[in-house]
Design a protein around this motif. Sequence first.
Motif, PDB file in Angstrom:
ATOM      1  N   UNK A 147       0.507   3.580  -3.130  1.00  0.00           N
ATOM      2  CA  UNK A 147      -0.160   5.025  -3.067  1.00  0.00           C
ATOM      3  C   UNK A 147       0.934   6.101  -2.811  1.00  0.00           C
ATOM      4  N   UNK A 148       1.770   5.770  -2.783  1.00  0.00           N
ATOM      5  CA  UNK A 148       3.041   7.044  -2.826  1.00  0.00           C
ATOM      6  C   UNK A 148       3.214   7.189  -4.284  1.00  0.00           C
ATOM      7  N   UNK A 149       3.506   6.185  -4.920  1.00  0.00           N
ATOM      8  CA  UNK A 149       3.832   6.307  -6.295  1.00  0.00           C
ATOM      9  C   UNK A 149       2.487   6.950  -7.035  1.00  0.00           C
ATOM     10  N   UNK A 150       1.228   6.703  -6.794  1.00  0.00           N
ATOM     11  CA  UNK A 150       0.143   7.288  -7.175  1.00  0.00           C
ATOM     12  C   UNK A 150      -0.033   8.789  -6.865  1.00  0.00           C
ATOM     13  N   UNK A 151       0.522   9.135  -5.836  1.00  0.00           N
ATOM     14  CA  UNK A 151       0.450  10.630  -5.327  1.00  0.00           C
ATOM     15  C   UNK A 151       1.419  11.239  -5.957  1.00  0.00           C
ATOM     16  N   UNK A 152       2.814  10.561  -6.329  1.00  0.00           N
ATOM     17  CA  UNK A 152       3.685  11.534  -6.842  1.00  0.00           C
ATOM     18  C   UNK A 152       3.594  11.694  -8.391  1.00  0.00           C
ATOM     19  N   UNK A 153       2.770  10.598  -9.137  1.00  0.00           N
ATOM     20  CA  UNK A 153       2.457  10.834 -10.226  1.00  0.00           C
ATOM     21  C   UNK A 153       1.151  11.760 -10.521  1.00  0.00           C
ATOM     22  N   UNK A 154       0.469  12.203  -9.536  1.00  0.00           N
ATOM     23  CA  UNK A 154      -0.499  12.744  -9.535  1.00  0.00           C
ATOM     24  C   UNK A 154      -1.834  11.918 -10.362  1.00  0.00           C
ATOM     25  N   UNK A 183     -11.207  -6.773  -6.293  1.00  0.00           N
ATOM     26  CA  UNK A 183     -12.242  -6.503  -5.497  1.00  0.00           C
ATOM     27  C   UNK A 183     -12.020  -5.805  -3.962  1.00  0.00           C
ATOM     28  N   UNK A 184     -10.733  -6.160  -3.478  1.00  0.00           N
ATOM     29  CA  UNK A 184     -10.306  -5.369  -2.120  1.00  0.00           C
ATOM     30  C   UNK A 184     -10.062  -3.925  -2.547  1.00  0.00           C
ATOM     31  N   UNK A 185      -9.335  -3.748  -3.711  1.00  0.00           N
ATOM     32  CA  UNK A 185      -8.926  -2.261  -4.061  1.00  0.00           C
ATOM     33  C   UNK A 185     -10.087  -1.542  -4.328  1.00  0.00           C
ATOM     34  N   UNK A 186     -11.138  -2.339  -4.788  1.00  0.00           N
ATOM     35  CA  UNK A 186     -12.699  -1.460  -5.338  1.00  0.00           C
ATOM     36  C   UNK A 186     -13.140  -1.414  -3.803  1.00  0.00           C
ATOM     37  N   UNK A 187     -13.142  -2.003  -2.978  1.00  0.00           N
ATOM     38  CA  UNK A 187     -13.408  -1.717  -1.584  1.00  0.00           C
ATOM     39  C   UNK A 187     -13.040  -0.440  -0.827  1.00  0.00           C
ATOM     40  N   UNK A 188     -11.570  -0.575  -1.099  1.00  0.00           N
ATOM     41  CA  UNK A 188     -10.735   0.498  -0.691  1.00  0.00           C
ATOM     42  C   UNK A 188     -11.072   2.075  -1.214  1.00  0.00           C
ATOM     43  N   UNK A 193      -5.069  10.221  -9.737  1.00  0.00           N
ATOM     44  CA  UNK A 193      -6.160  10.133  -8.684  1.00  0.00           C
ATOM     45  C   UNK A 193      -6.641   8.769  -8.365  1.00  0.00           C
ATOM     46  N   UNK A 194      -6.628   8.286  -6.917  1.00  0.00           N
ATOM     47  CA  UNK A 194      -6.616   7.289  -6.479  1.00  0.00           C
ATOM     48  C   UNK A 194      -5.795   6.070  -6.783  1.00  0.00           C
ATOM     49  N   UNK A 195      -4.354   6.428  -7.562  1.00  0.00           N
ATOM     50  CA  UNK A 195      -3.570   5.421  -8.022  1.00  0.00           C
ATOM     51  C   UNK A 195      -4.121   4.245  -8.996  1.00  0.00           C
ATOM     52  N   UNK A 196      -5.064   4.878  -9.688  1.00  0.00           N
ATOM     53  CA  UNK A 196      -5.792   3.706 -10.535  1.00  0.00           C
ATOM     54  C   UNK A 196      -4.594   3.033 -11.613  1.00  0.00           C
ATOM     55  N   UNK A 197      -4.792   1.905 -11.591  1.00  0.00           N
ATOM     56  CA  UNK A 197      -3.538   1.281 -12.521  1.00  0.00           C
ATOM     57  C   UNK A 197      -2.323   0.919 -11.673  1.00  0.00           C
ATOM     58  N   UNK A 198      -1.832   1.996 -10.853  1.00  0.00           N
ATOM     59  CA  UNK A 198      -0.490   1.900 -10.315  1.00  0.00           C
ATOM     60  C   UNK A 198      -0.785   0.658  -8.928  1.00  0.00           C
ATOM     61  N   UNK A 199      -1.977   0.882  -8.351  1.00  0.00           N
ATOM     62  CA  UNK A 199      -1.951   0.011  -7.126  1.00  0.00           C
ATOM     63  C   UNK A 199      -2.372  -1.464  -7.496  1.00  0.00           C
ATOM     64  N   UNK A 200      -3.021  -1.727  -8.618  1.00  0.00           N
ATOM     65  CA  UNK A 200      -3.536  -2.930  -9.310  1.00  0.00           C
ATOM     66  C   UNK A 200      -1.940  -3.631  -9.492  1.00  0.00           C
ATOM     67  N   UNK A 229       0.816  -1.184  -0.174  1.00  0.00           N
ATOM     68  CA  UNK A 229      -0.039  -0.044   0.071  1.00  0.00           C
ATOM     69  C   UNK A 229       0.870   1.351  -0.052  1.00  0.00           C
ATOM     70  N   UNK A 230       1.845   1.330   0.778  1.00  0.00           N
ATOM     71  CA  UNK A 230       2.811   2.551   0.973  1.00  0.00           C
ATOM     72  C   UNK A 230       3.470   2.663  -0.452  1.00  0.00           C
ATOM     73  N   UNK A 231       3.944   1.662  -1.166  1.00  0.00           N
ATOM     74  CA  UNK A 231       4.783   1.839  -2.142  1.00  0.00           C
ATOM     75  C   UNK A 231       3.617   2.440  -3.293  1.00  0.00           C
TER      76      UNK A 231
END
Length: 345
Positions: free
Chosen positions: A273-280, A306-311, A282-289, A269-271
């Motif tokens: 979510x941080x990458x999603x924030x740095x790349x701006x 499903x878990x990331x959808x709940x998040x 929104x929601x880290x779509x694609x990065x988190x998956x 999550x930290x890796x």
Amino acid sequence: MKRYLDYLWPVIGLVAVIWSVELLWDKLKAEALTNEAVSARLEQAGLWESIKIVASGIGEKIALISPDAFLHAGLATLVAYAALAWYDRIALIHLGKEKGISWPYISLCSFVTYALSHNIGASVFSGGMVRFRAYTAKGLTAGEVAVLVALCSFTFAFGTILLLGLVLVGEPQILRPLGRLSHWFAIGDRTARLIGFAMLAFVALYTIGAWLKFRPLKLGKFEVIYPRLPIVFRQYLAAPLELMGAAGIIYFALPEQGNPGFFIVLGAFLLSFSAGLLSQVPGGVGVMEAVFLAVMPGVPAPAVFAALLIWRLFYLILPLVISLPIVLAFERGQLKKHTRIAPPP
């Protein structure tokens, strides 16, 4: 000029609400479009039919989550947003401006701030705008609001560095599978552990600076005061609590099969979510998956989605839906206030 600004801010708030509604629809469609069959149906559908298709696609993913997992994920969300409100409280204590600003007011301001910034991106701008409107109404100056925004952002960064440092020291192998995604992660376990120790050293140096009571940094008439130990102690509690709460949403929503444990989920999550924030993004779509699938190959891909959808529902989408009426009500109240006190022509 000030009179015109009093009317301009509500207009900006309305534009932000309209933009957020459009963004909300795009997010819901993106979750449904991960299914190719749903994607093909959406191309031919009208608006009402599209809404039904998107709702059905999301419902199929949610059906994979047990009621107990929903309950625990919901509680983790409350913990995360309570800790985010604590960020603002800590900054106000640092500024010596906490008196006269109630916890409910701080909580609402923080909730709306992060609901918008997490979804829209550009968190300093979008979050700063909400805080500027809310806290200048309570008597803070623009400079004090800027310090508050900066300290809240640093508190998040502080928690990320602290927890990621612990993860890399304890589980350096978490970076191995990420080498396929980016060459930046193609490092050995020893190097990863050294990076973790370096992060913890930064945390220690920051704390030592508070203990030594470093002098304020003066920039002309503007003064930046180094946080003191009581503030740093609160950051040690609030920042990890928020991040662990947010990661807990995903952890509880994942099935037991192949679940690598909370520590690995927290690191992923930290890796991501941080990458999603740095790349701006929104929601880290694609990065988190991509990160979660790489780090947890033992968990079935549908369960990860499903878990990331709940998040996203609990941490991003529902807070955004709840925050929009709050923004409208606040701006309506401010507009009425300025209309009542406006001098006659």
